[in-house]
Design a protein around this motif. Structure first.
Motif, PDB file in Angstrom:
ATOM      1  N   LEU A  79     -66.240  25.567 -33.246  1.00 41.43           N
ATOM      2  CA  LEU A  79     -66.567  24.299 -33.907  1.00 41.43           C
ATOM      3  C   LEU A  79     -67.815  24.407 -34.775  1.00 41.43           C
ATOM      4  O   LEU A  79     -67.935  23.742 -35.790  1.00 41.43           O
ATOM      5  N   LEU A  80     -68.764  25.221 -34.353  1.00 41.35           N
ATOM      6  CA  LEU A  80     -70.093  25.169 -34.978  1.00 41.35           C
ATOM      7  C   LEU A  80     -70.409  26.373 -35.854  1.00 41.35           C
ATOM      8  O   LEU A  80     -71.477  26.439 -36.446  1.00 41.35           O
ATOM      9  N   ARG A 105     -73.194  31.683 -34.313  1.00 45.94           N
ATOM     10  CA  ARG A 105     -74.421  31.355 -33.579  1.00 45.94           C
ATOM     11  C   ARG A 105     -74.942  32.596 -32.886  1.00 45.94           C
ATOM     12  O   ARG A 105     -74.169  33.415 -32.395  1.00 45.94           O
ATOM     13  N   GLU A 147     -78.510  31.821 -27.920  1.00 45.45           N
ATOM     14  CA  GLU A 147     -78.281  30.415 -27.591  1.00 45.45           C
ATOM     15  C   GLU A 147     -77.341  30.265 -26.396  1.00 45.45           C
ATOM     16  O   GLU A 147     -77.164  29.176 -25.893  1.00 45.45           O
ATOM     17  N   GLN A 185     -78.052  26.369 -25.377  1.00 49.76           N
ATOM     18  CA  GLN A 185     -78.982  25.886 -26.402  1.00 49.76           C
ATOM     19  C   GLN A 185     -78.179  25.407 -27.611  1.00 49.76           C
ATOM     20  O   GLN A 185     -78.523  25.694 -28.750  1.00 49.76           O
ATOM     21  N   GLY A 186     -77.089  24.712 -27.354  1.00 52.04           N
ATOM     22  CA  GLY A 186     -76.257  24.238 -28.451  1.00 52.04           C
ATOM     23  C   GLY A 186     -75.520  22.993 -28.012  1.00 52.04           C
ATOM     24  O   GLY A 186     -76.141  22.073 -27.505  1.00 52.04           O
ATOM     25  N   ASP A 187     -74.196  23.035 -28.142  1.00 50.17           N
ATOM     26  CA  ASP A 187     -73.456  21.815 -27.811  1.00 50.17           C
ATOM     27  C   ASP A 187     -73.002  21.792 -26.357  1.00 50.17           C
ATOM     28  O   ASP A 187     -72.208  20.938 -25.988  1.00 50.17           O
ATOM     29  N   ARG A 188     -73.504  22.707 -25.522  1.00 50.05           N
ATOM     30  CA  ARG A 188     -73.200  22.733 -24.084  1.00 50.05           C
ATOM     31  C   ARG A 188     -71.704  22.923 -23.822  1.00 50.05           C
ATOM     32  O   ARG A 188     -71.173  22.400 -22.866  1.00 50.05           O
TER      33      ARG A 188
END
Lengths: 95, 188
Positions: free
Chosen positions: A7-8, A11, A15, A61-64
């Motif tokens: 989704l992001l 990374r 993280e 350290q992001g959207d869990r």
């Protein structure tokens, strides 16, 4: 190492937190006849492949989100990344 | 017994420092309320957000500014944040009332602290501590991301071509300010 989050986007691995073999998603049925053996295997036995390995990573350290990452243990090449909940849902679990 | 009144003060309140073309400020009266979309009620929650704010909750990693000056940030499939300016400590109730309870809301105002970095060298000032690619092609205006800077969790939002809003934990606000200022001083 860069993990391409579905989704992001890409990374940094810093993280994430590593949990281990993605087989941990398949928790045995505690009411089954062979629950004791199944939980022993689930808790203690792991494959240790030199090559592609499906594993669980947590994007702390992001959207869990929990991810199932397919990573080559000899080269760190990542060939597939899926959301763990999509994997669980594809097996008819979770809502 | 004497009467005491407690006045809440954000940890970096009033911070305003200029480094050449860069300005580092702490936004005043910043209110944050997190949104969680209920399992099975995602569509109803999205609809409620759209009718309350006139803007839909964007895709994960994006944010949108509403007409009344609030910013809706989508952090993950079921998680978002409303960031707005609100001086009194009832931000959660304001958002919950507007959404009519269609999403779970939690007040995050006192938990986070904000720093706004503006000026042409803003991206260069962050490049040593931010692990994300902040170039236009990878992190456009209104993009948002949670990441870590100097081991501190940060929510970074690109509020303009040369401005970034950084949100981090208020309990480590001083360390966060130090990390950002050190990075600025090292790059200018």
């Amino acid at each position: 190492m860069i993990i391409p989050h579905p989704l992001l986007g890409p990374r940094d691995a810093a993280e994430f937190v590593y949990l281990g073999d993605a087989a941990l998603i398949d928790r045995p049925d505690w009411q089954a006849e062979d629950a004791l053996t199944a939980f022993h295997d689930y808790g203690y036995l792991r494959d240790n492949p030199a090559g592609p390995h499906k594993e669980l990573w947590y994007h702390e350290q992001g959207d869990r989100s929990w991810l199932v990452v397919t990573r080559d243990t000899t080269t760190h090449e990542i060939t597939a990344v899926e959301l763990a909940r999509d994997v669980a849902r594809s097996r008819g679990r979770s809502a | 017994m004497p009467d005491f009144t407690l006045t809440s003060a954000p940890p970096l309140a009033g911070h305003d420092k200029t480094f050449g073309d860069l300005r580092l400020t702490s936004p005043a009266d910043l209110a944050l309320v997190s949104l969680a979309l209920p399992l099975g009620g995602e569509d109803a929650a999205q609809k409620a957000i759209k009718s309350a704010y006139g803007a839909a909750l964007p895709a994960p990693g994006k944010s949108v500014c509403t007409k009344d000056g609030a910013r809706l940030v989508r952090l993950g499939p079921d998680a978002g944040m409303v960031i707005f300016t609100h001086a009194t400590p009832d931000a959660e109730r304001v958002v919950a009332d507007r959404l009519n309870g269609a999403a779970y809301t939690t007040d995050q105002t006192d938990v986070w602290t904000g720093l706004e970095l503006t000026g042409p060298p803003a991206r260069a000032a962050l490049e040593r501590i931010c692990p994300l690619d902040l170039h236009d092609s990878a992190f456009a205006v209104d993009d948002a991301a949670r990441t870590a800077m100097e081991h501190l969790g940060v929510l970074i939002i690109r509020t303009g071509q040369d401005s970034f809003l950084l949100l981090s934990a208020s309990s480590s606000a001083g360390s966060f300010l130090h990390a950002v200022e050190t990075s600025i001083e090292n790059t200018i």
